[in-house]
Write a protein that holds these residues in place. Sequence first.
Motif, short mmCIF file in Angstrom:
data_model
loop_
_atom_site.label_atom_id
_atom_site.label_comp_id
_atom_site.label_asym_id
_atom_site.label_seq_id
_atom_site.Cartn_x
_atom_site.Cartn_y
_atom_site.Cartn_z
N SER B 336 -45.45 48.78 104.32
CA SER B 336 -44.56 49.83 104.83
C SER B 336 -43.86 49.40 106.12
N GLY B 337 -44.19 48.22 106.62
CA GLY B 337 -43.53 47.71 107.82
C GLY B 337 -44.11 48.20 109.13
N ARG B 338 -45.18 49.01 109.06
CA ARG B 338 -45.77 49.48 110.32
C ARG B 338 -46.55 48.37 111.02
N VAL B 339 -46.98 47.37 110.25
CA VAL B 339 -47.56 46.16 110.84
C VAL B 339 -46.75 44.98 110.31
N THR B 340 -46.29 44.16 111.24
CA THR B 340 -45.40 43.04 110.91
C THR B 340 -46.15 41.71 111.03
N LEU B 341 -46.05 40.89 110.00
CA LEU B 341 -46.75 39.60 110.02
C LEU B 341 -45.87 38.45 110.49
N ARG B 342 -44.58 38.52 110.12
CA ARG B 342 -43.79 37.29 110.13
C ARG B 342 -43.64 36.60 111.49
N PRO B 343 -43.53 37.32 112.61
CA PRO B 343 -43.37 36.56 113.86
C PRO B 343 -44.62 35.79 114.25
N PHE B 344 -45.72 36.04 113.54
CA PHE B 344 -47.00 35.49 113.99
C PHE B 344 -47.58 34.45 113.04
N ILE B 345 -46.81 34.10 112.03
CA ILE B 345 -47.34 33.13 111.06
C ILE B 345 -46.35 31.99 110.85
N GLU B 346 -46.87 30.87 110.39
CA GLU B 346 -46.03 29.74 109.98
C GLU B 346 -46.75 29.02 108.85
N ARG B 347 -46.00 28.33 107.99
CA ARG B 347 -46.62 27.61 106.88
C ARG B 347 -46.57 26.11 107.15
#
Lengths: 376, 376
Positions: B336-347
Amino acid sequence: MEVAPIGAQARTLPDPRQVPSKGVIPVMRARGLVLTAPGHLALQEFDLRPPDPGEVRIRVAGCGLCHTDISFYSGAVKTRHRLPLVLGHEIAGTVVEAPPPHADLLGKDVVVPAVIPCDTCDLCRAGHANACLSQIMPGNHADGGFATDIVVPGRHLAVLGSDRGGYDLAELAVIADAVTTPYQALERAGAKAGDLVIVIGVGGIGTYGVQIALARGARVAAIDIDAAKLERLAQFKPDWTFNVRETDGSAIKKKLMAESAVSTSRWKILEMSGTAPGQELAWSLLVPAATLGVIGFTMDKPQIRLSNLMALDATAFGSWGCSPTLYPAVLDLVFSGRVTLRPFIERRPIAEGPELFARLTGAHEGAARRTILIPK
Amino acid sequence: MEVAPIGAQARTLPDPRQVPSKGVIPVMRARGLVLTAPGHLALQEFDLRPPDPGEVRIRVAGCGLCHTDISFYSGAVKTRHRLPLVLGHEIAGTVVEAPPPHADLLGKDVVVPAVIPCDTCDLCRAGHANACLSQIMPGNHADGGFATDIVVPGRHLAVLGSDRGGYDLAELAVIADAVTTPYQALERAGAKAGDLVIVIGVGGIGTYGVQIALARGARVAAIDIDAAKLERLAQFKPDWTFNVRETDGSAIKKKLMAESAVSTSRWKILEMSGTAPGQELAWSLLVPAATLGVIGFTMDKPQIRLSNLMALDATAFGSWGCSPTLYPAVLDLVFSGRVTLRPFIERRPIAEGPELFARLTGAHEGAARRTILIPK
């Protein structure tokens, strides 16, 4: 001498040698153990103001001497109220002055809760009366009970009926801390029938911790460094006793794991010695999902791996005093004989107080019995 | 090389060079990061046994690299299963082999809970699944997810539907620990709207701790020693951020007392740095009736006065992993976007794993982003 009056803020009292005139608050002379500086305690006369509305004056029958008093005396722990201060927070006595709204208390025998919550602060309203921001602990926030008389709030006094289990009033002083504090801790730990309760330190409060846990139907392990203290518990039949002069935490844990058959989530480890070694032992007994209670106080910092709480998904709590709402249940345990006071108490005249404080300070082991000082 | 198979007890596997005959369990070759001794990690082929009934084989899409993996790698913390062992416990992937009773999982994309409880032991039945005595944490109790394939229990897998909030499968690996662990801790702390949540350490799990607390309507203070980590949280609008290179616990407590107007019984202090200084800071922030959670792990012993729990009538708890029953709520927060992952991960490709582990070991600060290793 004139000690600071009861209440968080000191007020100026009139000179009692002056003839009271209209508008001047009359004071009476009381007599008690006044701490003027760390290590300096003397039986002295002091001025006692009359009770304000909401307060009562109690003629003290007896006041128990607690480890905390020794810490105040030695200076290891500072009193919240500045010195000079009358010590003592385990008080039983008779209400002898009771202005409204507590006129109904006049003549009643009572136990004064060691920690008297205000009922109105955020924490009281949130159900955390124990941590009340405006709490009054006699002999800490205000003049205490090692005295002929004391003025305290009239709210929350535990009023005694005629059935007192054969105890006299002075003996019941130890209810206010020594018996109620472990009761609150067992409540907070949620200790119930079939749980394993491990009590570390069976001195002033631990003796009652063991009895209350047994009364709740728990399986109980009692641990101390003093063989005599463990032996005198034998009459109550704890399931295990361990002398940590002869064994260690690892062996105790192994034995309890093998013999108790109690799921580790039902282990309640209660530290009542108020020492860093006791706290380190408690920590070493942690098992998965267990609960550890810190009931004794020490300024010392133990060597513990705090992260074990995480690895074991465990809980540690501290328990301060006892909510006055629990006092009736405690009185019932004592009056019904399920908790016994007499082997663990002794009375001494208040005049022996200064010598007794000096003797107990720095002693490696606490007194064999809790002393109740009698002001008469 | 042949690593110990999955499961708490090692079993003898047949030599894969022999032609399988009737009655011999066929094995497949997988490829993964195998720790053979502290500091010795290599991408290798290894034998993977087929799933037993109750288990499934998952083709790994991605596996997140956690602080705990570094502790296993360096030897600071021992794995429960003996080495050699494939590390990795933050796993997302696709079920590619699913014998009964989990045939319905075949082809499903799933997140594997970092801690898989047994459901049958005393602690599971007592509602303490987190502390399950027979739990399986991949990469600790059994071979983990830094591999092409993994065999795990089929129970408790979090099955993904088509709505994934725009994330691809590999990115969702971090749900299994980095996001669910702080969620469980906030549940355990009872954090709710209007509470004050203080997160110490806004790295791998703390970033999500802050977001989840904000999603719950709490007022949030974020604390770290790394200005960049604090800055990147600005988009989520925590109420306070503190850099403890520039201030200290005493000043932080004073400011929060003055500005938050939240009753101290509603302070939830969550230590997520997994360091002794972080734990000492957390302890210094204790206030009356507060709750302190230990979520990060360190073998170090902080210098803390344990008795403050008693003086403040406070509670400390440790929280280990997250109950699989809470995964759907966490997935909902992320999708639902209330918790965002993308700024904190990398592959990164799994082949870079050994160099990455070596680089992160002994680093004073964790990686800026959590690395998800991709086995393909």
